[in-house]
Design a protein around this motif. Structure first.
Motif, short mmCIF file in Angstrom:
data_model
loop_
_atom_site.label_atom_id
_atom_site.label_comp_id
_atom_site.label_asym_id
_atom_site.label_seq_id
_atom_site.Cartn_x
_atom_site.Cartn_y
_atom_site.Cartn_z
N ARG A 1 0.84 -1.21 0.00
CA ARG A 1 0.00 0.00 0.00
C ARG A 1 0.86 1.24 0.00
NH1 ARG A 1 -3.62 -0.54 4.85
NH2 ARG A 1 -4.22 -2.21 3.54
N MET A 2 0.41 2.28 -0.71
CA MET A 2 1.04 3.60 -0.68
C MET A 2 -0.05 4.62 -0.37
SD MET A 2 3.00 5.70 -3.72
CE MET A 2 4.39 4.59 -3.80
N ILE A 3 0.27 5.60 0.45
CA ILE A 3 -0.69 6.63 0.85
C ILE A 3 -0.36 7.92 0.11
CG2 ILE A 3 -1.70 7.90 2.79
CD1 ILE A 3 -1.92 4.83 3.10
N LEU A 4 -1.35 8.53 -0.52
CA LEU A 4 -1.19 9.82 -1.19
C LEU A 4 -2.09 10.82 -0.49
CD1 LEU A 4 -0.17 11.64 -3.50
CD2 LEU A 4 -2.06 10.79 -4.87
N LEU A 5 -1.49 11.80 0.15
CA LEU A 5 -2.24 12.85 0.84
C LEU A 5 -2.10 14.12 0.00
CD1 LEU A 5 -3.93 13.27 3.36
CD2 LEU A 5 -1.85 13.80 4.61
N ASP A 6 -3.13 14.38 -0.80
CA ASP A 6 -3.11 15.47 -1.78
C ASP A 6 -3.65 16.76 -1.16
OD1 ASP A 6 -2.66 16.64 -4.22
OD2 ASP A 6 -3.98 15.31 -5.34
N GLU A 7 -3.30 17.88 -1.79
CA GLU A 7 -3.76 19.21 -1.40
C GLU A 7 -3.44 19.55 0.04
OE1 GLU A 7 -7.66 20.36 -2.74
OE2 GLU A 7 -7.49 19.06 -4.51
N MET A 8 -2.19 19.32 0.42
CA MET A 8 -1.74 19.63 1.77
C MET A 8 -1.88 21.12 2.09
SD MET A 8 -0.79 17.06 3.62
CE MET A 8 0.24 17.83 4.85
N ASP A 9 -1.81 21.97 1.07
CA ASP A 9 -1.95 23.41 1.34
C ASP A 9 -3.34 23.74 1.87
OD1 ASP A 9 -1.92 22.54 -1.42
OD2 ASP A 9 -0.54 24.16 -1.90
N GLY A 10 -4.30 22.84 1.68
CA GLY A 10 -5.64 23.04 2.21
C GLY A 10 -5.74 22.73 3.69
N LEU A 11 -4.67 22.22 4.26
CA LEU A 11 -4.65 21.86 5.68
C LEU A 11 -4.15 23.06 6.48
CD1 LEU A 11 -5.08 19.37 7.52
CD2 LEU A 11 -2.66 18.90 7.26
#
Length: 164
Positions: free
Chosen positions: A104-114
């Motif tokens: 499994r690989m995790i992609l956490l997109d749009e970090m700037d929205g955090l």
């Protein structure tokens, strides 16, 4: 009758050879992914940043497929606070193999929205999850401006930063 697809999906790169430009960044990411073959590397997450539409998410998707990972994509701007991040990512990162034996690989997109007040604890939750992950994590943002460097300090010292 086929369902119409957005242009961006229709023409999204499908293999490593489809990418034009950012060769050094793509090679860095690919080298980091290969480093997971034996054991988790010191930097358990990669932080990809650069202008929108340049291919950060696409390259992560293609490399995940080419290295036989099941990609778990999460939009950080949808999963913003500590509780929702821990709930969404917590279980996924502790086991690196799926029920059917695939990595499994995790992609956490749009970090700037955090960011902002409604996101209390979101950055610290992601930082803690990076420490615990047994799966490669790729974080994606459009920018890494000075205010983000301060806000994401806990994350940035733990990741391999790659500029696109």
């Amino acid at each position: 009758m086929t369902t119409p697809q957005p242009w961006t999906s229709l023409y999204r790169p499908k293999s490593r050879g489809d990418f034009v430009g950012n060769e050094q960044a793509v090679e860095e990411l690919e080298k980091w992914i290969r480093s997971w073959r034996k054991k988790p590397p010191k930097k358990r997450a990669a932080f990809l940043y650069g202008p929108p539409g340049i291919g950060k998410t696409s390259v992560a998707q293609v490399l995940a497929r080419e290295y036989d990972f099941i990609l778990v994509e999460i939009n950080a701007s949808d999963t913003r606070n500590k509780g929702s991040i821990e709930e969404t990512l917590g279980k996924a990162v502790k086991q690196n193999i799926t029920l059917f034996g695939q990595k499994r690989m995790i992609l956490l997109d749009e970090m700037d929205g955090l960011s902002g007040r409604q996101d209390r604890g979101g950055v610290s939750a992601v930082s803690k999850i990076i420490d615990q992950t047994m799966s490669p994590m790729i974080l994606v943002a459009n920018t890494i401006e000075e205010n983000m460097k301060v806000r994401f300090r806990a994350i940035l010292k733990k990741v391999k930063s790659i500029e696109f």
